[in-house]
Scaffold this motif. Structure first.
Motif, PDB file in Angstrom:
ATOM      1  N   ARG A  78      -7.450 -10.954   0.813  1.00 50.57           N
ATOM      2  CA  ARG A  78      -6.971 -11.249   2.170  1.00 50.57           C
ATOM      3  C   ARG A  78      -7.177 -10.041   3.071  1.00 50.57           C
ATOM      4  O   ARG A  78      -7.193 -10.183   4.294  1.00 50.57           O
ATOM      5  CB  ARG A  78      -5.502 -11.659   2.141  1.00 50.57           C
ATOM      6  N   HIS A  79      -7.326  -8.871   2.472  1.00 46.73           N
ATOM      7  CA  HIS A  79      -7.591  -7.671   3.278  1.00 46.73           C
ATOM      8  C   HIS A  79      -9.001  -7.694   3.873  1.00 46.73           C
ATOM      9  O   HIS A  79      -9.317  -6.871   4.726  1.00 46.73           O
ATOM     10  CB  HIS A  79      -7.393  -6.408   2.438  1.00 46.73           C
ATOM     11  N   HIS A  80      -9.870  -8.636   3.445  1.00 52.00           N
ATOM     12  CA  HIS A  80     -11.207  -8.760   4.049  1.00 52.00           C
ATOM     13  C   HIS A  80     -11.129  -9.379   5.448  1.00 52.00           C
ATOM     14  O   HIS A  80     -12.124  -9.409   6.160  1.00 52.00           O
ATOM     15  CB  HIS A  80     -12.111  -9.665   3.205  1.00 52.00           C
ATOM     16  N   ILE A  86      -1.804  -6.822   6.180  1.00 51.69           N
ATOM     17  CA  ILE A  86      -1.448  -5.402   6.255  1.00 51.69           C
ATOM     18  C   ILE A  86      -0.490  -5.005   5.136  1.00 51.69           C
ATOM     19  O   ILE A  86       0.289  -5.833   4.656  1.00 51.69           O
ATOM     20  CB  ILE A  86      -0.776  -5.081   7.621  1.00 51.69           C
ATOM     21  N   ASP A  87      -0.589  -3.755   4.719  1.00 55.06           N
ATOM     22  CA  ASP A  87       0.405  -3.136   3.844  1.00 55.06           C
ATOM     23  C   ASP A  87       1.155  -2.137   4.712  1.00 55.06           C
ATOM     24  O   ASP A  87       0.521  -1.346   5.414  1.00 55.06           O
ATOM     25  CB  ASP A  87      -0.255  -2.400   2.674  1.00 55.06           C
ATOM     26  N   VAL A  88       2.501  -2.179   4.658  1.00 56.22           N
ATOM     27  CA  VAL A  88       3.278  -1.348   5.587  1.00 56.22           C
ATOM     28  C   VAL A  88       4.263  -0.430   4.871  1.00 56.22           C
ATOM     29  O   VAL A  88       4.696  -0.702   3.745  1.00 56.22           O
ATOM     30  CB  VAL A  88       4.058  -2.215   6.604  1.00 56.22           C
ATOM     31  N   TYR A  96       4.613  -9.206  -7.359  1.00 57.53           N
ATOM     32  CA  TYR A  96       5.407  -9.102  -6.128  1.00 57.53           C
ATOM     33  C   TYR A  96       4.999  -7.855  -5.327  1.00 57.53           C
ATOM     34  O   TYR A  96       4.948  -6.756  -5.865  1.00 57.53           O
ATOM     35  CB  TYR A  96       6.872  -9.015  -6.547  1.00 57.53           C
ATOM     36  N   GLU A  97       4.682  -8.053  -4.063  1.00 58.66           N
ATOM     37  CA  GLU A  97       4.306  -6.939  -3.184  1.00 58.66           C
ATOM     38  C   GLU A  97       5.145  -6.985  -1.910  1.00 58.66           C
ATOM     39  O   GLU A  97       4.758  -7.630  -0.929  1.00 58.66           O
ATOM     40  CB  GLU A  97       2.814  -7.018  -2.810  1.00 58.66           C
ATOM     41  N   PRO A  98       6.302  -6.298  -1.895  1.00 58.62           N
ATOM     42  CA  PRO A  98       7.157  -6.365  -0.704  1.00 58.62           C
ATOM     43  C   PRO A  98       6.551  -5.698   0.533  1.00 58.62           C
ATOM     44  O   PRO A  98       7.127  -5.802   1.623  1.00 58.62           O
ATOM     45  CB  PRO A  98       8.441  -5.653  -1.149  1.00 58.62           C
ATOM     46  N   TRP A  99       5.402  -5.079   0.392  1.00 61.88           N
ATOM     47  CA  TRP A  99       4.765  -4.361   1.501  1.00 61.88           C
ATOM     48  C   TRP A  99       3.630  -5.129   2.179  1.00 61.88           C
ATOM     49  O   TRP A  99       3.112  -4.711   3.190  1.00 61.88           O
ATOM     50  CB  TRP A  99       4.191  -3.040   0.978  1.00 61.88           C
ATOM     51  N   HIS A 100       3.194  -6.246   1.574  1.00 61.19           N
ATOM     52  CA  HIS A 100       1.987  -6.926   2.066  1.00 61.19           C
ATOM     53  C   HIS A 100       2.361  -8.135   2.952  1.00 61.19           C
ATOM     54  O   HIS A 100       2.910  -9.116   2.474  1.00 61.19           O
ATOM     55  CB  HIS A 100       1.124  -7.373   0.883  1.00 61.19           C
ATOM     56  N   TYR A 101       1.995  -8.034   4.231  1.00 63.04           N
ATOM     57  CA  TYR A 101       2.274  -9.095   5.198  1.00 63.04           C
ATOM     58  C   TYR A 101       0.982  -9.636   5.802  1.00 63.04           C
ATOM     59  O   TYR A 101      -0.013  -8.917   5.927  1.00 63.04           O
ATOM     60  CB  TYR A 101       3.196  -8.577   6.306  1.00 63.04           C
TER      61      TYR A 101
HETATM   62 ZN   LIG Z   1      -2.086  -5.574   0.533  1.00 64.56          ZN
END
Ligand SMILES: [Zn+2]
Length: 223
Positions: free
Chosen positions: A97-99, A104-106, A160-165
């Motif tokens: 999805r980063h493509h 974003i990762d925050v 689980y990635e609590p930083w990826h929106y």
């Molecule tokens: Zn990410």
């Protein structure tokens, strides 16, 4: 209003010409605008929202993939096990999805400095990014951003990635038009470490469990 559909080239991260730069990261223009609005609101509440990562090219994802593949196989893992381990957190190049420039990762720059930022435990209990997580859970959707890899136990795929929106208003177009078979054909044509161990059946299972293993609020059936 009609929205231009992204091309497959854009989806696969082969073209970044439609993106704008924000603090050294590339995003779609609308994602950048929405992020800046969210950042301003967060700052009012004492959270200094910063990008760790946004757009990532196919070549960059290929580098990440191959670096891990080389490391894990050197540690003695079989190709299949190495791939399984990579897939805890990293995508197969061409499927990230980063493509898209919409994801974003925050982090929170008001938190005490950390050597490693993207560690889920640090977003919980008394962790340095717990205030960031709480703020995002309460407010991100007001700006169009949704958590992708939730802690929902019924979700499959990535950890689980609590930083990826993800910025839903634009990500939904990439998600809807994503063509798994074309992405597979491109992946096989490039020649990537470990790709000999990924056949079409593996790919289709990965597509179902991982690519589609996202927050139900983002699934196409809900759009
Ligand atoms: Zn990410």
């Amino acid at each position: 209003m009609a929205v231009a559909q992204p091309t497959l080239i854009q989806t696969l991260g082969l073209d970044d010409s439609h993106l704008v730069e924000l603090e050294g990261n590339l995003l779609t223009a609308k994602t950048a605008t929405a992020f800046c609005a969210m950042q301003a609101a967060a700052l009012q509440d004492g959270i200094d929202l910063q990008l760790v990562s946004a757009y990532r090219s196919f070549d960059r994802q290929k580098y990440i993939w191959e670096d891990k593949y080389k490391r894990y196989t050197a540690e003695g893992l079989s190709p299949k096990d190495a791939i399984e381990r990579i897939l805890q957190y990293s995508t197969i190049p061409g499927t990230s999805r980063h493509h898209w420039g919409t994801d974003i990762d925050v982090t929170d720059n008001n938190a005490p400095k950390q050597k490693r930022v993207l560690v889920s435990e640090k977003f919980h209990n008394n962790g340095p990014f717990a205030p960031l997580r709480k703020w995002m859970e309460k407010n991100a959707s007001k700006f169009g951003f949704y958590l992708v890899y939730t802690s929902d136990a019924s979700r499959t795929g990535f950890s689980y990635e609590p930083w990826h929106y993800s910025y839903l208003p634009e990500a939904q177009h990439y998600q809807k038009q994503y063509d798994s078979r074309t992405a597979f054909a491109y992946f096989k044509s490039v020649g990537i470490y470990g790709s000999a161990h990924i056949d079409v059946d593996f790919w289709e299972e990965y597509y179902t469990l991982f690519f589609k293993g996202i927050n139900v609020e983002l699934t196409t059936s809900n759009l």
